[in-house]
Structure formats: C-alpha cells, structure tokens
Design a protein around this motif. Sequence first.
Motif, PDB file in Angstrom:
ATOM      1  N   LEU A 265       0.825  -1.202   0.000  1.00 47.35           N
ATOM      2  CA  LEU A 265       0.000   0.000   0.000  1.00 47.35           C
ATOM      3  C   LEU A 265       0.864   1.258   0.000  1.00 47.35           C
ATOM      4  CD1 LEU A 265      -2.719  -1.086   2.591  1.00 47.35           C
ATOM      5  CD2 LEU A 265      -3.103  -0.624   0.165  1.00 47.35           C
ATOM      6  N   ALA A 266       1.912   1.268   0.819  1.00 46.99           N
ATOM      7  CA  ALA A 266       2.749   2.457   0.921  1.00 46.99           C
ATOM      8  C   ALA A 266       3.465   2.763  -0.390  1.00 46.99           C
ATOM      9  CB  ALA A 266       3.764   2.288   2.044  1.00 46.99           C
ATOM     10  N   ALA A 267       3.824   1.730  -1.139  1.00 44.02           N
ATOM     11  CA  ALA A 267       4.561   1.927  -2.390  1.00 44.02           C
ATOM     12  C   ALA A 267       3.652   2.294  -3.550  1.00 44.02           C
ATOM     13  CB  ALA A 267       5.330   0.657  -2.743  1.00 44.02           C
ATOM     14  N   LEU A 280      -9.093   0.997   5.531  1.00 38.69           N
ATOM     15  CA  LEU A 280      -8.666   2.014   6.491  1.00 38.69           C
ATOM     16  C   LEU A 280      -7.154   2.172   6.451  1.00 38.69           C
ATOM     17  CD1 LEU A 280      -9.331   3.990   8.766  1.00 38.69           C
ATOM     18  CD2 LEU A 280      -9.101   2.068  10.368  1.00 38.69           C
ATOM     19  N   GLU A 281      -6.430   1.058   6.328  1.00 40.02           N
ATOM     20  CA  GLU A 281      -4.970   1.128   6.241  1.00 40.02           C
ATOM     21  C   GLU A 281      -4.546   1.936   5.023  1.00 40.02           C
ATOM     22  OE1 GLU A 281      -1.263  -1.915   7.098  1.00 40.02           O
ATOM     23  OE2 GLU A 281      -3.254  -2.719   6.675  1.00 40.02           O
ATOM     24  N   ALA A 282      -5.217   1.732   3.896  1.00 44.17           N
ATOM     25  CA  ALA A 282      -4.920   2.514   2.694  1.00 44.17           C
ATOM     26  C   ALA A 282      -5.196   3.990   2.928  1.00 44.17           C
ATOM     27  CB  ALA A 282      -5.740   1.997   1.516  1.00 44.17           C
ATOM     28  N   ALA A 283      -6.281   4.304   3.627  1.00 42.43           N
ATOM     29  CA  ALA A 283      -6.604   5.703   3.910  1.00 42.43           C
ATOM     30  C   ALA A 283      -5.554   6.337   4.819  1.00 42.43           C
ATOM     31  CB  ALA A 283      -7.984   5.803   4.550  1.00 42.43           C
ATOM     32  N   LEU A 284      -5.106   5.602   5.841  1.00 41.57           N
ATOM     33  CA  LEU A 284      -4.096   6.146   6.749  1.00 41.57           C
ATOM     34  C   LEU A 284      -2.754   6.345   6.045  1.00 41.57           C
ATOM     35  CD1 LEU A 284      -4.977   4.066   9.929  1.00 41.57           C
ATOM     36  CD2 LEU A 284      -5.467   6.484   9.521  1.00 41.57           C
ATOM     37  N   LYS A 286      -2.772   7.434   3.071  1.00 39.76           N
ATOM     38  CA  LYS A 286      -3.137   8.562   2.189  1.00 39.76           C
ATOM     39  C   LYS A 286      -3.191   8.157   0.717  1.00 39.76           C
ATOM     40  CE  LYS A 286      -2.252  10.614   6.170  1.00 39.76           C
ATOM     41  NZ  LYS A 286      -1.580   9.546   6.909  1.00 39.76           N
ATOM     42  N   LYS A 287      -3.710   6.953   0.439  1.00 46.23           N
ATOM     43  CA  LYS A 287      -3.696   6.420  -0.923  1.00 46.23           C
ATOM     44  C   LYS A 287      -5.068   6.509  -1.584  1.00 46.23           C
ATOM     45  CE  LYS A 287       0.592   5.291  -0.772  1.00 46.23           C
ATOM     46  NZ  LYS A 287       1.585   5.898  -1.666  1.00 46.23           N
ATOM     47  N   PRO A 288      -5.116   6.994  -2.843  1.00 46.08           N
ATOM     48  CA  PRO A 288      -6.340   6.832  -3.627  1.00 46.08           C
ATOM     49  C   PRO A 288      -6.659   5.342  -3.762  1.00 46.08           C
ATOM     50  CG  PRO A 288      -4.789   8.294  -4.735  1.00 46.08           C
ATOM     51  CD  PRO A 288      -4.046   7.640  -3.607  1.00 46.08           C
ATOM     52  N   MET A 289      -7.948   5.018  -3.749  1.00 47.57           N
ATOM     53  CA  MET A 289      -8.302   3.601  -3.786  1.00 47.57           C
ATOM     54  C   MET A 289      -9.648   3.409  -4.453  1.00 47.57           C
ATOM     55  SD  MET A 289      -9.462   2.931   0.183  1.00 47.57           S
ATOM     56  CE  MET A 289      -8.475   4.287   0.855  1.00 47.57           C
ATOM     57  N   VAL A 290      -9.869   2.175  -4.873  1.00 49.34           N
ATOM     58  CA  VAL A 290     -11.179   1.707  -5.299  1.00 49.34           C
ATOM     59  C   VAL A 290     -11.509   0.518  -4.406  1.00 49.34           C
ATOM     60  CG1 VAL A 290     -12.544   0.695  -7.160  1.00 49.34           C
ATOM     61  CG2 VAL A 290     -10.864   2.496  -7.665  1.00 49.34           C
ATOM     62  N   ILE A 291     -12.660   0.583  -3.759  1.00 49.24           N
ATOM     63  CA  ILE A 291     -13.094  -0.486  -2.847  1.00 49.24           C
ATOM     64  C   ILE A 291     -14.026  -1.420  -3.598  1.00 49.24           C
ATOM     65  CG2 ILE A 291     -14.382  -0.997  -0.738  1.00 49.24           C
ATOM     66  CD1 ILE A 291     -13.475   1.778   0.291  1.00 49.24           C
ATOM     67  N   THR A 292     -13.833  -2.714  -3.402  1.00 48.04           N
ATOM     68  CA  THR A 292     -14.676  -3.695  -4.080  1.00 48.04           C
ATOM     69  C   THR A 292     -14.955  -4.857  -3.151  1.00 48.04           C
ATOM     70  OG1 THR A 292     -14.927  -4.984  -6.117  1.00 48.04           O
ATOM     71  CG2 THR A 292     -12.746  -4.990  -5.098  1.00 48.04           C
ATOM     72  N   TYR A 293     -15.956  -5.662  -3.500  1.00 49.08           N
ATOM     73  CA  TYR A 293     -16.218  -6.880  -2.744  1.00 49.08           C
ATOM     74  C   TYR A 293     -17.166  -7.769  -3.520  1.00 49.08           C
ATOM     75  CZ  TYR A 293     -15.784  -9.692   1.413  1.00 49.08           C
ATOM     76  OH  TYR A 293     -15.429 -10.693   2.282  1.00 49.08           O
ATOM     77  N   LYS A 294     -16.940  -9.077  -3.411  1.00 55.26           N
ATOM     78  CA  LYS A 294     -17.842 -10.092  -3.938  1.00 55.26           C
ATOM     79  C   LYS A 294     -17.982 -11.200  -2.906  1.00 55.26           C
ATOM     80  CE  LYS A 294     -16.989  -9.638  -8.934  1.00 55.26           C
ATOM     81  NZ  LYS A 294     -16.631 -10.385 -10.161  1.00 55.26           N
ATOM     82  N   LEU A 314     -14.744   1.545   5.028  1.00 55.42           N
ATOM     83  CA  LEU A 314     -14.524   2.362   6.220  1.00 55.42           C
ATOM     84  C   LEU A 314     -14.208   3.826   5.910  1.00 55.42           C
ATOM     85  CD1 LEU A 314     -12.645  -0.204   8.468  1.00 55.42           C
ATOM     86  CD2 LEU A 314     -14.842   0.878   8.951  1.00 55.42           C
ATOM     87  N   PRO A 315     -13.390   4.150   4.899  1.00 54.81           N
ATOM     88  CA  PRO A 315     -13.141   5.574   4.631  1.00 54.81           C
ATOM     89  C   PRO A 315     -14.427   6.345   4.337  1.00 54.81           C
ATOM     90  CG  PRO A 315     -11.521   4.231   3.505  1.00 54.81           C
ATOM     91  CD  PRO A 315     -12.558   3.287   4.045  1.00 54.81           C
TER      92      PRO A 315
END
Length: 389
Positions: A265-267, A280-284, A286-294, A314-315
């Motif tokens: 995530l940090a890289a 939440l870890e991605a948000a902390l 400070k990373k742009p993200m796309v959340i998904t789930y199946k 969570l974000p």
Amino acid sequence: MGEGQLSIGMVAGEASGDLLGAHLIEALRTHLPQAQFIGIGGPKMQAQGLSSLFPMERLSVRGYAEVLRHYPSLVWMRRKLRLALLEARPQLFIGVDAPDFNLGLEAGLKRAGVPVVHYVSPSIWAWRAGRISAIARSVDHVLTLFPFEAEIYRKAGIGASYVGHPLADLIPEQDQTAITRERLRIAPERKVFALLPGSRQSELRYMADTFIATAKLLAQKIERPLFLVPLVSRETREIFEAAMYRADAGELPLTVLFGHARDALAAADVTLVASGTATLEAALLKKPMVITYKMAGGSWLLMRRMGYQPYVGLPNILAGEFVVPELLQADATAENLAQALLNALNDNVVRERLPQRFTALHRQLKCNTAEQAARAVLPLLGQAAPQPA
C-alpha cells in the motif's frame, strides 16, 4: 489458575483481532504484571502469554454461507470453550471482534457472573442494527475504535469507551511512498498498483479472477505498470496463482508478496482493495483507492436487505460520504474496476485533496489505543484507572 491468581479470558478470531489483543495484553501487563490470559488467539497474542485452547484459524470464516457450512464445529468449539472458561473462572472476559462467535460466548459468561467487555464494535452502524439488543444482553462494556460508535451504545444504555484505532498509532502521518519504494527497489517513475483481494480463502475464491482480469486491462493502458499483491497464507497464494494460470497471466508485471500488505500500500500510486480493515490502512497511508467486494449471492442479498447505509468501505463510512468509489458484487467487473483505478490515478484534484482528508481522519483516530483500552477495562477488574500524565 492458582487461588488468588488474576486471570483474564480473551478470544480473537482473525489476524486483525490477534494484533489488537496482543497490544491490549501488553498494555494490561504494565498495570497488572501477574495477570494470566486464557482463551483463543493467534501467534501475536500467544507471544504475549495467552494460553490458546483452540487454533484461531478455526474461527476465520466470513459470510452467511461460509458460517453455515462451519456452524456445527463453531457451536461445539464455543460450548467447549465456555465450559473451560467457567472452570478457570476469569475475573474478566474480553471478546476481541469476531461478534458472530463471541457474542454468544459472552452472553453465557455474563449470565454466569463474569464481567464482559467486547473490543471492537460490531458493525451495527452499517447493517444488523437490531443486534444492539443482543449486545446489551451479552456485554457490560464495549470498546469502540471509531468516535461515533460510543454514543450509539450509551443511548442504548450500554457502557462504552472510544479508544481510537491502533492502525492510526502504528502508521506515520508522513507520506511513506518514496522511502518504501527505495527499500523495495521500485523505480520512482513506475506506476504501482497494490491489489488486495482479501485475507480469507473465501474472499480469494470470489475475487482473484476479477483482480487479475483488472490488472490485465490496466497493463494494456499503462506503460510499465507494476502490480503488488500481498497475500497472508500459503493457501490464499495457491488460490491466486491458480487464477493466474486460468487467466494465462504469467506475463503480467505482478509480484506476489507473502504478507507485507502495508509495504504494498505504501509503495502504490493507487490501490484496489477488498472491503475491510485494509481500506482504512490505505486511507491512513493517504492512498487513492477503489473499494470492491464479492461474496456468495445469498449472503449478498441478506446483507443488502439489512443495510441502512449506502457505504461499505470504512473511509466512506467515517467521512459520511463517498470519498472513494465502491464497486460491489455485480458492479465489480474488470472493466469497471480498471476504469475507476485509471480515474483515481489520473485525477489531479483527487490526488491533491484526498491526502488532506485522510490526514484529518488519521489525527482523529490516533489515541494510543492499547493504553486507552487498558484504562477502560481496569475498573471492571476492581482496579482504579491511572490518571493521564
């Protein structure tokens, strides 16, 4: 336990709970150095001295269909554990997350006169709001990780303490991208995508194919991309590698990591992440993200019927609005996910404002969680909580 020996029962059901439980044991030992801990926990809790009566992995199931399949063994294990704890007669029981398992166990212990704390609020604010009455019957006090949760419990007449989130204590506020890429020997100019399809085998079975198809589409549109895929076990790695083989994706510039989700995530420039704590870890970070789930279709229908918020990540829940996109179940196609990731990568406004929003969130959640949790449970053990320095 010996006569007069202070003992505390604890049960965690997965890796995130094992980490929380281990930090809490460590904090409690600074106030109660002779305390003994018994229950179920993983390697981190055991390293802090917990005597684990069953393997924690047997609790790590998610989704209604998966829980139903394992239900008989879970019921048997909970019954045996309750009997063992009642024989040990701990002065306090702390259930760490795993509400489907812990709340039933906690109810039996509370009826027997054991004070009960539940650490990590069940997601009553996302779905299953009716569960709060069951929580009231099962516990004496709830330790919440998010600030808005404690008030929900107090209004329902349940004792609650907001203790902050441990990830906010562990992750630095400063951007970690450059230092992490240097450590991983990733060229600064490469576009890095972190792909986090989940930690459970069931999650990989539902999402691995889609994550790989998404990476293949991105590789056609981005020059020299790099995909980092952290996986937590040999079993999840085997499931992902089988999906790679099915997709004929051996030429993808993709590196599977054993663990090291935070490094991935940090890289990253942007991440595709299964809904859960990793968002939440991605948000902390400070990373742009796309959340998904199946998940299984039946489980999905049940969960959507009980949901009363439009968000699952969570974000977004903490922000009270969609600050990052969510593409779930039928909407989680490779084409949709790839386009959303490209949008997040190329939108300069998002890349400027999102870190500011996530920094404010980080500061709100940073509370020295383990010590706050320890102070909250000491009165239930007849111990006065020390005054803040």
